[in-house]
Motif scaffolding. Structure first.
Motif, PDB file in Angstrom:
ATOM      1  N   GLN A  86       0.828  -1.206   0.000  1.00 20.12           N
ATOM      2  CA  GLN A  86       0.000   0.000   0.000  1.00 20.12           C
ATOM      3  C   GLN A  86       0.862   1.256   0.000  1.00 20.12           C
ATOM      4  O   GLN A  86       0.528   2.237  -0.671  1.00 20.12           O
ATOM      5  CB  GLN A  86      -0.943   0.013   1.202  1.00 20.12           C
ATOM      6  N   ASN A  90       0.774   4.367  -2.789  1.00 22.26           N
ATOM      7  CA  ASN A  90       0.635   5.782  -2.444  1.00 22.26           C
ATOM      8  C   ASN A  90       1.774   6.618  -3.005  1.00 22.26           C
ATOM      9  O   ASN A  90       1.557   7.703  -3.557  1.00 22.26           O
ATOM     10  CB  ASN A  90       0.560   5.944  -0.925  1.00 22.26           C
ATOM     11  N   VAL A 167      -7.962   2.606  -2.191  1.00 23.33           N
ATOM     12  CA  VAL A 167      -7.044   1.554  -2.628  1.00 23.33           C
ATOM     13  C   VAL A 167      -7.765   0.217  -2.792  1.00 23.33           C
ATOM     14  O   VAL A 167      -7.506  -0.534  -3.741  1.00 23.33           O
ATOM     15  CB  VAL A 167      -5.862   1.419  -1.639  1.00 23.33           C
ATOM     16  N   LYS A 168      -8.697  -0.085  -1.894  1.00 28.81           N
ATOM     17  CA  LYS A 168      -9.387  -1.370  -1.960  1.00 28.81           C
ATOM     18  C   LYS A 168     -10.291  -1.476  -3.193  1.00 28.81           C
ATOM     19  O   LYS A 168     -10.699  -2.578  -3.564  1.00 28.81           O
ATOM     20  CB  LYS A 168     -10.196  -1.598  -0.688  1.00 28.81           C
TER      21      LYS A 168
END
Length: 282
Positions: A86, A90, A167-168
């Protein structure tokens, strides 16, 4: 130099043309240091380093070299530490230091009501939201209000693979592609309808997205139209066989610029002038 078909100029001028933005548009951006966002394979090579098992990391790099990119990223997603993965997303797609490029600005000036993008970054959105007096809405593929918004007169940026903001919800790995097609089948029906009823011009797209190609193939079969979609390619980047296949299987006509990126900017500025002239006539 691109000779813009008059019918395409008319479609864009009357805002009946959808602009479809791919990774090449994002890659045109720069930060203050002159650095550009990572290209797809560059990102994958860095992501592969998150796989700590050296044998598995070697296998991932082999998949990348074989151009099996979705499978390579699926392997990274499965093997990497989730927090490290993650963080990489980003850093790669949520860096506000990357400024809208000349290409972003020209796309904005073309003033299409519908822009679809598979990019996760927010560079084009920043251009629109900071410069437009008309207002834009950014709608992800999973939005329940997408159909209603399309029927309105609002200018839309449709995030076909989601956004770094959620993000998911990003469609990035092979499993995420399959999940999205099953759970959000209505989005793909809407996308098919849009491509059936509008001309689309693909900018900065490699034309290798499996979802997009499948929908274009279905549209080609459903309506054997004399009005093609268009894809902008750099001279020599695709063989004659690939270009013929895009035309025959997907009804996508290739318009070539070149030899460099600056030539694309020049050609798009010429297109912008033609559109402005047509709109001025009413």
């Amino acid at each position: 130099m691109i000779s813009w078909p008059k019918s395409l100029v008319t479609e864009i001028a009357r805002r009946r043309c959808i602009l479809f933005l791919g990774a090449g548009v994002a890659a045109s951006s720069k930060n203050a240091k002159g650095e550009r966002p990572k290209e797809w394979k560059e990102f994958l090579k860095e992501a592969a380093e998150l796989v700590l098992d050296k044998n598995k990391q070697k296998e991932v790099n082999s998949l990348i070299d074989q151009n099996k990119l979705l499978l390579a990223l699926q392997a990274v997603y499965d093997e990497a530490e989730p927090s490290d993965y993650q963080n990489l997303l980003n850093v790669s797609f949520n860096d506000a230091a990357f400024e809208p490029s000349e290409l972003h600005k020209i796309v904005f000036n073309l003033d299409s009501r519908l822009v679809i993008t598979t990019n996760f970054d927010k560079i084009y959105e920043r251009q629109c939201l900071s410069k437009s007096r008309r207002g834009y809405k950014v709608i992800p593929y999973y939005s329940d209000s997408l159909a209603d918004e399309i029927r309105s007169d609002t200018r839309l940026i449709i995030k076909a693979h989601g956004s770094i903001d959620e993000v998911k919800g990003m469609i990035f790995t092979k499993a995420q592609y399959h999940y999205a097609k099953e759970k959000y089948a209505s989005f793909y029906s809407i996308l098919k309808a849009l491509l059936l009823t509008n001309t689309c011009i693909f900018i900065g797209c490699g034309m290798d997205d499996p979802d997009v190609l499948l929908i274009l193939e279905e549209v080609r079969i459903a309506a054997n139209s004399d009005r093609p979609h268009y894809a902008l390619f750099r001279e020599g980047s695709h063989t004659e066989f690939v270009k013929k296949d895009l035309a025959s299987a997907y009804n996508v006509r290739c318009l070539e610029y070149g030899p460099g990126h600056d030539n694309l900017i020049e050609d798009l500025k010429e297109l912008e002038q033609q559109i402005d002239g047509m709109r001025a006539l009413g």
